[in-house]
Design a protein around this motif. Structure first.
Motif, PDB file in Angstrom:
ATOM      1  N   UNK A  54       0.930  -1.308  -0.256  1.00  0.00           N
ATOM      2  CA  UNK A  54      -0.171  -0.012  -0.093  1.00  0.00           C
ATOM      3  C   UNK A  54       0.771   1.201  -0.121  1.00  0.00           C
ATOM      4  N   UNK A  55       1.986   1.234   0.765  1.00  0.00           N
ATOM      5  CA  UNK A  55       3.025   2.288   0.849  1.00  0.00           C
ATOM      6  C   UNK A  55       3.264   2.442  -0.609  1.00  0.00           C
ATOM      7  N   UNK A  56       4.051   1.802  -1.291  1.00  0.00           N
ATOM      8  CA  UNK A  56       4.419   1.685  -2.554  1.00  0.00           C
ATOM      9  C   UNK A  56       3.662   2.199  -3.544  1.00  0.00           C
ATOM     10  N   UNK A  57       2.184   1.561  -3.553  1.00  0.00           N
ATOM     11  CA  UNK A  57       1.109   2.296  -4.397  1.00  0.00           C
ATOM     12  C   UNK A  57       1.019   3.881  -4.140  1.00  0.00           C
ATOM     13  N   UNK A  58       0.831   4.136  -2.858  1.00  0.00           N
ATOM     14  CA  UNK A  58       0.673   5.533  -2.570  1.00  0.00           C
ATOM     15  C   UNK A  58       1.840   6.317  -3.039  1.00  0.00           C
ATOM     16  N   UNK A  59       2.974   5.870  -3.039  1.00  0.00           N
ATOM     17  CA  UNK A  59       4.074   6.670  -3.498  1.00  0.00           C
ATOM     18  C   UNK A  59       4.172   6.852  -5.017  1.00  0.00           C
ATOM     19  N   UNK A  60       3.713   5.689  -5.639  1.00  0.00           N
ATOM     20  CA  UNK A  60       3.718   5.722  -6.964  1.00  0.00           C
ATOM     21  C   UNK A  60       2.407   6.675  -7.620  1.00  0.00           C
ATOM     22  N   UNK A  61       1.297   6.623  -6.845  1.00  0.00           N
ATOM     23  CA  UNK A  61       0.196   7.495  -7.028  1.00  0.00           C
ATOM     24  C   UNK A  61       0.603   8.850  -7.050  1.00  0.00           C
ATOM     25  N   UNK A  62       1.601   9.113  -6.030  1.00  0.00           N
ATOM     26  CA  UNK A  62       1.879  10.673  -5.719  1.00  0.00           C
ATOM     27  C   UNK A  62       2.874  11.118  -6.908  1.00  0.00           C
ATOM     28  N   UNK A  63       3.519   9.928  -7.823  1.00  0.00           N
ATOM     29  CA  UNK A  63       4.602  10.310  -8.644  1.00  0.00           C
ATOM     30  C   UNK A  63       5.875  10.356  -8.212  1.00  0.00           C
ATOM     31  N   UNK A  64       6.102   9.845  -6.910  1.00  0.00           N
ATOM     32  CA  UNK A  64       7.293   9.584  -6.353  1.00  0.00           C
ATOM     33  C   UNK A  64       8.097   8.503  -6.993  1.00  0.00           C
ATOM     34  N   UNK A  65       9.461   8.610  -6.818  1.00  0.00           N
ATOM     35  CA  UNK A  65      10.347   7.521  -7.194  1.00  0.00           C
ATOM     36  C   UNK A  65      10.376   6.499  -5.996  1.00  0.00           C
ATOM     37  N   UNK A  66      10.447   5.330  -6.297  1.00  0.00           N
ATOM     38  CA  UNK A  66      10.366   4.248  -5.216  1.00  0.00           C
ATOM     39  C   UNK A  66      11.518   3.684  -5.221  1.00  0.00           C
ATOM     40  N   UNK A  67      12.308   3.273  -4.025  1.00  0.00           N
ATOM     41  CA  UNK A  67      13.316   2.509  -4.050  1.00  0.00           C
ATOM     42  C   UNK A  67      13.265   1.438  -2.973  1.00  0.00           C
ATOM     43  N   UNK A  68      13.390   0.183  -3.442  1.00  0.00           N
ATOM     44  CA  UNK A  68      13.347  -1.052  -2.466  1.00  0.00           C
ATOM     45  C   UNK A  68      14.862  -1.337  -2.144  1.00  0.00           C
TER      46      UNK A  68
END
Length: 142
Positions: A54-68
């Protein structure tokens, strides 16, 4: 489509953000309890995995870059010091005082990631409490 610049970094494009918002809008159940599957064969995910997704989806929804990133269960003192935001000598003093648990592997000191994260959380709680006390003291002076 999102562009992977490394196995762990994802730059989000507008279409990804739209899709993530759509998925977030369809989630049901309590926060962190997700299921995956096709048709009638949905399988529940562990709660922590659901929260992370859910946190990853929220970050993507806001247009952020995601790093795992993945961290091994046992880490070196250099890695632990970086995670805690302290120097290696300071970490070694913390270990000597018993603030952070550690063990020896031959001549090398190793720490469990779980212990380092717990120490970081405890430190943040102490910092927040000190800041709140400072704000309260300033409020009393006014």
């Amino acid at each position: 489509m999102a562009t992977a610049t490394s196995p762990t970094r994802l730059f989000t494009h507008e279409r990804d953000a739209d899709l993530a918002r759509d998925v977030l809008g369809t989630l049901e159940g309590p926060e962190g309890y997700l299921s995956v599957g096709r048709g009638d064969t949905a399988q529940p995910l562990p709660r922590d995995v659901g929260v992370l997704l859910q946190q990853v989806l929220e970050a993507i929804a806001s247009g952020a870059t995601v790093t795992v990133t993945a961290t091994p269960s046992e880490i070196t003192t250099s890695t632990a010091a970086a995670m805690l935001g302290v120097s290696r000598p300071t970490l070694m003093k913390m270990i000597a005082r018993g603030d952070v648990a550690a063990h020896k592997v031959g001549t090398h000191t190793r720490l469990r990631t779980e212990d380092v994260l717990a120490a970081r959380s405890a430190r943040r709680r102490r910092e927040r409490a000190a800041f709140a006390a400072l704000l309260e003291a300033e409020g009393d002076e006014a």
